[in-house]
Design a protein around this motif. Sequence first.
Motif, PDB file in Angstrom:
ATOM      1  N   PHE A 142     -48.529  59.332  10.545  1.00 50.32           N
ATOM      2  CA  PHE A 142     -48.957  57.979  10.210  1.00 50.32           C
ATOM      3  C   PHE A 142     -48.837  57.703   8.710  1.00 50.32           C
ATOM      4  N   VAL A 143     -48.988  58.741   7.877  1.00 57.61           N
ATOM      5  CA  VAL A 143     -48.879  58.575   6.430  1.00 57.61           C
ATOM      6  C   VAL A 143     -48.005  59.689   5.867  1.00 57.61           C
ATOM      7  N   GLU A 144     -47.510  59.464   4.644  1.00 55.00           N
ATOM      8  CA  GLU A 144     -46.756  60.468   3.912  1.00 55.00           C
ATOM      9  C   GLU A 144     -47.399  60.650   2.546  1.00 55.00           C
ATOM     10  N   ALA A 145     -47.383  61.879   2.049  1.00 55.89           N
ATOM     11  CA  ALA A 145     -47.865  62.144   0.696  1.00 55.89           C
ATOM     12  C   ALA A 145     -46.758  61.859  -0.304  1.00 55.89           C
ATOM     13  N   LEU A 146     -47.104  61.157  -1.374  1.00 60.25           N
ATOM     14  CA  LEU A 146     -46.175  60.891  -2.463  1.00 60.25           C
ATOM     15  C   LEU A 146     -46.659  61.670  -3.686  1.00 60.25           C
ATOM     16  N   PRO A 147     -46.001  62.763  -4.043  1.00 66.55           N
ATOM     17  CA  PRO A 147     -46.468  63.591  -5.159  1.00 66.55           C
ATOM     18  C   PRO A 147     -46.695  62.784  -6.435  1.00 66.55           C
ATOM     19  N   ARG A 148     -47.870  62.973  -7.024  1.00 66.51           N
ATOM     20  CA  ARG A 148     -48.273  62.336  -8.279  1.00 66.51           C
ATOM     21  C   ARG A 148     -48.372  60.811  -8.176  1.00 66.51           C
ATOM     22  N   VAL A 149     -48.288  60.282  -6.973  1.00 67.90           N
ATOM     23  CA  VAL A 149     -48.363  58.831  -6.788  1.00 67.90           C
ATOM     24  C   VAL A 149     -49.511  58.449  -5.857  1.00 67.90           C
ATOM     25  N   GLY A 150     -49.607  59.114  -4.715  1.00 73.78           N
ATOM     26  CA  GLY A 150     -50.627  58.764  -3.731  1.00 73.78           C
ATOM     27  C   GLY A 150     -50.120  58.982  -2.320  1.00 73.78           C
ATOM     28  N   TRP A 151     -50.322  57.990  -1.485  1.00 74.60           N
ATOM     29  CA  TRP A 151     -49.948  58.091  -0.081  1.00 74.60           C
ATOM     30  C   TRP A 151     -49.224  56.831   0.353  1.00 74.60           C
ATOM     31  N   LEU A 152     -48.410  56.985   1.382  1.00 77.39           N
ATOM     32  CA  LEU A 152     -47.605  55.877   1.893  1.00 77.39           C
ATOM     33  C   LEU A 152     -47.827  55.744   3.393  1.00 77.39           C
TER      34      LEU A 152
END
Length: 236
Positions: A65-75
């Motif tokens: 349902f979500v993806e981790a975005l390194p140093r950014v947050g979540w998508l």
Amino acid sequence: MAKIVNINRDPGNLAERAYDEIKRRIFDFVLMPGDRLSESDLAQQINVSRTPLRQALQRLQQESFVEALPRVGWLIVPLNFEKFDELYDFRILIECFAARELCTAGKDWPELQSLALIWQVPAAERLQDAIKTSALDEAFHRIIVESTGNREMMRTHREITERIRIIRRLDFTKDNRVTATYDEHAEILTALQNGCSDDAQRRLTSHIEISKREVRQITLDMLQRARKYRPLMGQN
């Protein structure tokens, strides 16, 4: 401003409740495919600390349902129609097996009588509410699969149902989908009630294939309209 959600302070319960709340927001179009999430903002909105929130997000990541975005947050994972096609094809295999079991078991199924009271009704008695019809549609297919008694099949079907829920809800915002669903479900039930396995499987396959084609037509504009429409869709 987003509504603050008050929840029990038990750490394990906090993670579970955060998980449920984020998933609800995804299904209710509060969080949309492609949206970026800030852990600090989201933690404040649902009134939890970062640790249980991160546990909830990691669980949602495992479920795609979500993806981790390194140093950014979540998508929030964008719509992936190739993946949805695969899930719809898997649905066909499971539900056709269930239909065959229903037709060849040689006994009456009270579940079919209950479904008939919902779907085999005059046009004047049909619901017009998209979100309620969507929920009933999920229940229709779930009950057919549950008739097999196969717990692993039921679990897999439940996971598929959750993975495609957002696009099924979008599908039901189209003007003709509620009427078409009533018609198609009534025909499937008739075949099941008569023990016509081949006909039931053919109608189930056609019903799911039509839905699969319809969701392929979902556009960015539909997503934006769903965001505006969500207060109505959340009403009971």
